[in-house]
Design an enzyme around this catalytic site. Structure first.
Site, PDB file in Angstrom:
ATOM      1  N   LYS A 151       0.979  -1.400   0.029  1.00 24.50           N
ATOM      2  CA  LYS A 151       0.015   0.156   0.218  1.00 24.50           C
ATOM      3  C   LYS A 151       0.736   1.206  -0.002  1.00 24.50           C
ATOM      4  CE  LYS A 151      -2.037  -1.180   3.796  1.00 24.50           C
ATOM      5  NZ  LYS A 151      -1.468  -2.406   4.334  1.00 24.50           N
ATOM      6  N   ARG A 190      -9.938   1.069   8.852  1.00 21.65           N
ATOM      7  CA  ARG A 190      -9.244  -0.357   9.390  1.00 21.65           C
ATOM      8  C   ARG A 190     -10.377  -1.257   9.834  1.00 21.65           C
ATOM      9  NH1 ARG A 190      -3.645   0.282   8.796  1.00 21.65           N
ATOM     10  NH2 ARG A 190      -2.344  -1.152   9.676  1.00 21.65           N
ATOM     11  N   ARG A 239      11.926  -5.172   4.899  1.00 18.13           N
ATOM     12  CA  ARG A 239      11.728  -3.896   4.666  1.00 18.13           C
ATOM     13  C   ARG A 239      12.685  -3.079   5.311  1.00 18.13           C
ATOM     14  NH1 ARG A 239       5.602  -1.864   5.529  1.00 18.13           N
ATOM     15  NH2 ARG A 239       5.928  -2.596   7.670  1.00 18.13           N
ATOM     16  N   ARG A 283      11.289  -1.139  11.039  1.00 18.67           N
ATOM     17  CA  ARG A 283      10.220  -0.743  12.143  1.00 18.67           C
ATOM     18  C   ARG A 283       9.919  -1.652  13.119  1.00 18.67           C
ATOM     19  NH1 ARG A 283       5.071   0.497   8.276  1.00 18.67           N
ATOM     20  NH2 ARG A 283       3.891  -0.872   9.797  1.00 18.67           N
ATOM     21  N   ARG A 320      -0.278  -8.866  13.237  1.00 15.18           N
ATOM     22  CA  ARG A 320      -0.951  -7.922  12.529  1.00 15.18           C
ATOM     23  C   ARG A 320      -1.914  -8.418  11.338  1.00 15.18           C
ATOM     24  NH1 ARG A 320       4.295  -4.752  10.747  1.00 15.18           N
ATOM     25  NH2 ARG A 320       2.732  -3.721   9.345  1.00 15.18           N
TER      26      ARG A 320
END
Ligand code: AP5
Length: 223
Positions: free
Chosen positions: A16, A91, A130, A162, A173
């Protein structure tokens, strides 16, 4: 040109952020990234940041009462008057309904909800690799590495991992996504707003498919 109001939907790590950045700049739309807004609040140590941090680190959603007004205020700002790309909001159904009510109040409509889909196993691989810059630019050690290892291509600042990109938190998640966010797929599909994209294609291919769809949405809107 008519305004264009878009939502990016999809599991964590679907791409996204990667696509949202390109789409918003390509279409000159305000890019509203809930995760970045919350992470900035955590860095600043604001009241919101202090409240949000524990939920984010645990891979849970930050409570609606902290998020909804914050994001809707952003949607109402002048720079989003010609349209927006919402990344990370809504969300859950309550957030979706709050957005509908706010847009109705402003006399505005949603034009499309772009769902980027990727299977759970691939997500874990993606998020483990990432790296991000302080200003939110997104890299991947394998799929889109920076020109110089560990440094942002634009300003050379160090890239970081992160806190919520650890395997256990990623799995949490994903669970939260399936339970709370996925019902939005049906919510928007039943209104004819949903457009699906295969997020396992290359970044450039996904970008091309999204661009084509958004051009069609613009065309439909101008008829
Ligand atoms: P948020 O920051 O929104 O995280 P997320 O939805 O989990 O999404 P990500 O940013 O992890 O992934 P992405 O889909 O943007 O993927 P990316 O492009 O980086 O939310 C974080 C937390 O904030 C939440 O857990 C929650 O606590 C809180 N929060 C946020 N919004 C909230 C809300 N509305 N209500 C309550 N709480 C909220 O790509 C991932 C990796 O894959 C990158 O390394 C990228 O380079 C790579 N990649 C991308 N596309 C491809 C491709 N096509 N092929 C190969 N690699 C690719």
């Amino acid at each position: 040109m008519a305004e264009l109001n878009l939502i990016l939907l999809g599991p964590p790590g679907a791409g996204k952020g990667t696509q949202g950045e390109r789409l918003a700049s390509d279409q000159s739309l305000a890019y509203i990234v809930t995760g970045d807004i919350l992470r900035a609040a955590v860095r600043e140590g604001s009241d919101l940041g202090l409240k949000a941090k524990g939920f984010m680190d645990a891979g849970e959603l930050v409570p609606d009462e902290l998020v909804i007004d914050l994001i809707l205020e952003r949607v109402r700002r002048d720079d989003a008057a010609d349209g927006f790309v919402l990344d990370g909001f809504p969300r859950n159904i309550a957030q979706g309904e709050a957005l509908d009510a706010a847009l109705a109040e402003l006399g505005r409509d949603l034009n499309g909800v772009l769902l980027i889909d990727v299977a759970d196993e691939e997500i874990v691989r993606r998020l483990s690799g990432r790296r991000v810059s302080a200003s939110g630019r997104i890299y991947h050690l394998e799929f889109s590495p920076p020109q110089v290892e560990g440094k942002d291509d634009v300003d050379g600042s160090p890239l970081i991992q992160r806190d919520d990109d650890q395997p256990d938190t990623i799995r949490k998640r994903l669970g939260v996504y399936h339970e709370q966010t996925e019902p939005l797929v049906e919510y928007y599909e039943s209104r004819g707003l949903l457009r699906r994209f295969d997020g396992t294609a290359s970044v450039e291919e996904v970008e091309g498919h999204i661009r084509k769809t958004v051009s069609t949405l613009r065309l439909e809107d101008s008829i």
